[in-house]
Design a protein around this motif. Sequence first.
Motif, PDB file in Angstrom:
ATOM      1  N   LEU A 476       0.818  -1.209   0.000  1.00 19.18           N
ATOM      2  CA  LEU A 476       0.000   0.000   0.000  1.00 19.18           C
ATOM      3  C   LEU A 476       0.857   1.266   0.000  1.00 19.18           C
ATOM      4  O   LEU A 476       0.451   2.298  -0.542  1.00 19.18           O
ATOM      5  N   PHE A 477       2.029   1.176   0.607  1.00 19.42           N
ATOM      6  CA  PHE A 477       2.949   2.318   0.559  1.00 19.42           C
ATOM      7  C   PHE A 477       3.317   2.633  -0.889  1.00 19.42           C
ATOM      8  O   PHE A 477       3.274   3.790  -1.324  1.00 19.42           O
ATOM      9  N   PHE A 478       3.671   1.598  -1.646  1.00 19.25           N
ATOM     10  CA  PHE A 478       4.016   1.812  -3.059  1.00 19.25           C
ATOM     11  C   PHE A 478       2.826   2.391  -3.817  1.00 19.25           C
ATOM     12  O   PHE A 478       2.978   3.289  -4.646  1.00 19.25           O
ATOM     13  N   SER A 479       1.629   1.871  -3.549  1.00 20.79           N
ATOM     14  CA  SER A 479       0.439   2.365  -4.225  1.00 20.79           C
ATOM     15  C   SER A 479       0.224   3.844  -3.938  1.00 20.79           C
ATOM     16  O   SER A 479      -0.083   4.640  -4.836  1.00 20.79           O
ATOM     17  N   ALA A 480       0.417   4.225  -2.668  1.00 22.35           N
ATOM     18  CA  ALA A 480       0.169   5.610  -2.272  1.00 22.35           C
ATOM     19  C   ALA A 480       1.175   6.572  -2.892  1.00 22.35           C
ATOM     20  O   ALA A 480       0.795   7.626  -3.409  1.00 22.35           O
ATOM     21  N   ILE A 481       2.455   6.227  -2.856  1.00 26.13           N
ATOM     22  CA  ILE A 481       3.440   7.177  -3.402  1.00 26.13           C
ATOM     23  C   ILE A 481       3.362   7.233  -4.925  1.00 26.13           C
ATOM     24  O   ILE A 481       3.672   8.262  -5.531  1.00 26.13           O
ATOM     25  N   ARG A 482       2.913   6.132  -5.536  1.00 26.24           N
ATOM     26  CA  ARG A 482       2.689   6.169  -6.986  1.00 26.24           C
ATOM     27  C   ARG A 482       1.570   7.154  -7.302  1.00 26.24           C
ATOM     28  O   ARG A 482       1.653   7.942  -8.248  1.00 26.24           O
TER      29      ARG A 482
END
Length: 666
Positions: A476-482
């Motif tokens: 979810l971290f990757f999803s958010a910063i993307r």
Amino acid sequence: MDTKIGNSLPGGYCNSLTAYSRWHTREVSIGDVPMGGTHPIRIQSMTTVDTMDTQGSVEQTIRMVEAGCEYVRITAPSIKEANNLAEIKKALRKRGYTVPLVADIHFTPNAAEVAARIVEKVRINPGNYADKKKFDQLNYTEAAYRAELDRIYTKFAPLVKICKAYGTAMRIGTNHGSLSDRIMSHYGDTPEGMVESAMEFIRICEDLNYYNLVISMKSSNPQVMVQAYRQLVEKMVAEGMNYPLHLGVTEAGDGDDGRIKSAVGIGTLLEDGLGDTVRVSLTEEPELEAPVAIALINRYTNRQVKAEPVETVRNESYSADLAPSPYRTEEVNAFIGGSLVPRVVVDISRSNLKDPQVLTDAGYRYDILLDKYHMGEQSVDFVYLADELPSFTMPGNLKQLYNYQTWRGIRSKANIHPVYQLGEFITATEKDSQLNLVRIRRADLYTPAFESLPLDKTLVFVVETDELHGMADQRLFFSAIRTLGLTNPVIIRRYYAPEAFSGPAGDFMSPEEPVSKLQLYAATDMGALLVDGMGNGVWIDSPATPLNKLVATSFGILQATRSRISKTEYISCPSCGRTLFDLQETTQMIRSRTNHLKGLKIGIMGCIVNGPGEMADADYGYVGAGPGKITLYRGKEVVKRNVQSADALDELIEIIRGDGRWIDPE
């Protein structure tokens, strides 16, 4: 009873992408050990002795059951072996073992029809049950393709009717490397083709009102395997199906590599709640497979009742498409990110920093006579020293990381870079001109501190997690910063406390614990992100694990996810009663002479069933063709047939040499 389900899943291919939740599947009867539904994830393996060796098969089956196997699969390449399954079953029952038996079938429908009257389950491969594989490109009109499906229906229906009459379960097991020419020509060498290959047979079963099915999508490439299972679930849900899933990475190999590769593929799916039975395919004795599978699934025994949903959106500006997808980054000063291979970070702050030999385990061998370091193929890129200063000179190409306050006090900062907490980076009065690492958690993204974060092209995130379902949290971290439009590189860091390796009885695998379990946990947690293109580096922090094991595990995970190749890859089958030579001995022999060929993939298959197709994307193949005979392949092309086994390895090396891909070992 035909129980249909809804036509959508919140997570696309799973119940949830934010909280651990097992996908609810149909219950399938397999002897007295049912699968699916609310039953625990089952453990299984496969015998390796000749099926006609009744006593040997019985003794090996008992060893497998004692090791934890709940189902035992036995090959039945012909009617003769299929009939002997009755003798094996009778001998087992006489000794008090009621473990359900599974007949493994390739090419021989008549053997399957015999076995289905004897054992509790049959496995068929849709790629070779009704089709022959010649690697031909075929063209079909719509009518001609429909006629092929009718032909398959006619050939497959008798087995379905027998299974239905005898209460026998069936696994429809697609293998990436043995897709039929018809499927390959129509769908290509793709996960989609794997799924459709199985769906054709599932639809026939449903047309005949037979639902006692288990499905698998195996590949030696974890990326392909993961995508195939996800697409299978989406396809089944769209058609109102929820058959149990048999998970496995086929031809995973042996030793650490086999365990890590298996954990990457199987663990990635288990993390999202998929899987009802697990088989870990190792080129080792079959009773050594069950403890690995048990260690993998025991992590999830209590997770469903303990796990809280990971909160996905705390601010509307951070809403995102949560489905796994690659995270594209910019390169930071040729250090990390962009098209560069993922980097490896290890913590040496607890090591003896007075002796340069400590770096040997990190891939840098110090030559005291020449006063220089020698690098290997698995030399780490960064070492973290926290607040400790070494009393020797570091290698010139090894980057050192220090906590920010300590870094500030170092006079000469060549190849030395700071690691900040989020608040430190925001208020820092001094920053590195080349590379700055900031430790961060997903929850930090929703704070005023992050909103004030000064972004620049030297910034690299080190994403950490304390969540029980940590993989989903970091995903979810990757999803958010993307969603925020960021392109800064990200290093995945996971910390494993010594107590993380304790667990239920049977959870320990060897005297080397906790090292072996660390391989499985880290390969699952990090591999699940890397297979989807998320992560520019890995940092495994495990104080209980020797440094050399941390390094080997880090590079093994990158190799298994095909994101950084640092050694030869061996795609070797786990052996069975069809095998024409000793796979363990042969694999070690081939490894001893070729393990310096970085990036080369060599398939080692015991018979033609696990031959050119099952080797999938191997560069070269060594395949049993008969007693004492080996056939050698370049890709899927036969180069030399029926070579004497005593000469086969030399001949294989000559083929590699002739292709200009051989280098002499040091």
